[in-house]
Design a protein around this motif. Structure first.
Motif, PDB file in Angstrom:
ATOM      1  N   LEU A   1      40.675  53.868  47.764  1.00  0.00           N
ATOM      2  CA  LEU A   1      40.466  53.564  46.346  1.00  0.00           C
ATOM      3  C   LEU A   1      41.642  52.732  45.864  1.00  0.00           C
ATOM      4  O   LEU A   1      42.787  52.990  46.248  1.00  0.00           O
ATOM      5  CB  LEU A   1      40.384  54.845  45.511  1.00  0.00           C
ATOM      6  N   PHE A   2      41.377  51.770  45.012  1.00  0.00           N
ATOM      7  CA  PHE A   2      42.449  50.945  44.448  1.00  0.00           C
ATOM      8  C   PHE A   2      42.007  50.396  43.103  1.00  0.00           C
ATOM      9  O   PHE A   2      40.813  50.360  42.798  1.00  0.00           O
ATOM     10  CB  PHE A   2      42.844  49.805  45.400  1.00  0.00           C
ATOM     11  N   SER A   3      42.965  49.978  42.297  1.00  0.00           N
ATOM     12  CA  SER A   3      42.626  49.443  40.980  1.00  0.00           C
ATOM     13  C   SER A   3      42.445  47.935  41.054  1.00  0.00           C
ATOM     14  O   SER A   3      43.071  47.251  41.852  1.00  0.00           O
ATOM     15  CB  SER A   3      43.701  49.800  39.953  1.00  0.00           C
ATOM     16  N   GLU A   4      41.571  47.465  40.205  1.00  0.00           N
ATOM     17  CA  GLU A   4      41.379  46.030  40.039  1.00  0.00           C
ATOM     18  C   GLU A   4      42.472  45.500  39.093  1.00  0.00           C
ATOM     19  O   GLU A   4      43.186  46.281  38.472  1.00  0.00           O
ATOM     20  CB  GLU A   4      39.972  45.748  39.498  1.00  0.00           C
ATOM     21  N   PRO A   5      42.609  44.175  38.983  1.00  0.00           N
ATOM     22  CA  PRO A   5      43.724  43.596  38.226  1.00  0.00           C
ATOM     23  C   PRO A   5      43.689  43.860  36.723  1.00  0.00           C
ATOM     24  O   PRO A   5      42.625  44.011  36.126  1.00  0.00           O
ATOM     25  CB  PRO A   5      43.593  42.093  38.476  1.00  0.00           C
ATOM     26  N   GLY A   6      44.864  43.871  36.156  1.00  0.00           N
ATOM     27  CA  GLY A   6      45.034  43.936  34.712  1.00  0.00           C
ATOM     28  C   GLY A   6      46.354  43.290  34.341  1.00  0.00           C
ATOM     29  O   GLY A   6      47.315  43.361  35.114  1.00  0.00           O
ATOM     30  N   LEU A   7      46.398  42.628  33.209  1.00  0.00           N
ATOM     31  CA  LEU A   7      47.624  41.998  32.729  1.00  0.00           C
ATOM     32  C   LEU A   7      47.820  42.411  31.277  1.00  0.00           C
ATOM     33  O   LEU A   7      46.906  42.265  30.451  1.00  0.00           O
ATOM     34  CB  LEU A   7      47.535  40.474  32.840  1.00  0.00           C
ATOM     35  N   PHE A   8      48.996  42.947  30.988  1.00  0.00           N
ATOM     36  CA  PHE A   8      49.288  43.456  29.654  1.00  0.00           C
ATOM     37  C   PHE A   8      50.654  42.967  29.190  1.00  0.00           C
ATOM     38  O   PHE A   8      51.579  42.849  29.987  1.00  0.00           O
ATOM     39  CB  PHE A   8      49.303  44.994  29.653  1.00  0.00           C
ATOM     40  N   MET A   9      50.741  42.707  27.901  1.00  0.00           N
ATOM     41  CA  MET A   9      52.020  42.452  27.248  1.00  0.00           C
ATOM     42  C   MET A   9      52.230  43.631  26.318  1.00  0.00           C
ATOM     43  O   MET A   9      51.407  43.893  25.425  1.00  0.00           O
ATOM     44  CB  MET A   9      51.959  41.137  26.475  1.00  0.00           C
TER      45      MET A   9
END
Length: 178
Positions: free
Chosen positions: A123-131
């Motif tokens: 299992l792994f997480s898909e991408p995310g970009l946060f400020m």
């Protein structure tokens, strides 16, 4: 769903070379870019992180710190850092899937070996970009269901310039009836 102008979930992970990262203890003038990536198995992630590595100093010039992290183990994270010839990114590792889910990241199951011959984690997480603002509130967020079509770091740097110059607030904060 994370809401702009509200506190983000807690985020504490070990890093490769900088001790423990704890978002609530992060000291920056304008905030932190948190880049969640899929892991060593993802060629698109390697290319994306290479681009981030080139932009870390531009974020720093604007008072913004950067961390890239995944559910990968320390060993796999080190292999990713080596693969991209990392010079500037602070890499976190061993992100618990429960924390990934708190951040609104999509979770995928393994399909075995990827096109580059590296086994995906179960299992792994898909991408995310946060400020994330210095008070740990969400300023900007983007999540993907798969590795394709991610925000460009050059555009985020330009957006920061506009936001700083115009004291532009985080948007998308309304959660009342429509």
């Amino acid at each position: 769903m994370l809401m702009p102008r509200r506190k983000t979930p807690e985020l504490t992970v070990p890093t490769l070379d900088h001790g423990a990262f704890n978002l609530s203890d992060e000291q920056s003038e304008r905030g932190t870019v948190v880049c969640f990536y899929r892991g060593l198995h993802c060629l698109i992630c390697a290319n994306y992180l290479s681009e981030l590595d080139k932009r870390v100093s531009e974020f720093a010039e604007r008072g913004v710190t950067v961390i890239a992290l995944s559910v990968d183990t320390e060993e796999r994270t080190r292999a990713m850092a080596d693969k991209i010839e990392n010079k500037n990114i602070r890499f976190g590792h061993s992100l618990p899937l429960s924390v990934a889910r708190e951040w609104g990241l999509y979770i995928s199951t393994s399909r075995g070996k990827t096109s580059i011959g590296i086994e995906e984690p179960a299992l792994f997480s898909e991408p995310g970009l946060f400020m994330v603002s210095p008070d740990q509130s969400l300023y900007y967020g983007s999540t993907q269901t798969m590795p394709f079509v991610r925000p460009h770091f050059s555009e985020l740097v330009s957006a920061l310039d506009f936001a700083i110059k115009n004291n532009y607030p985080a948007r998308g904060e309304y959660d009342g009836e429509v």
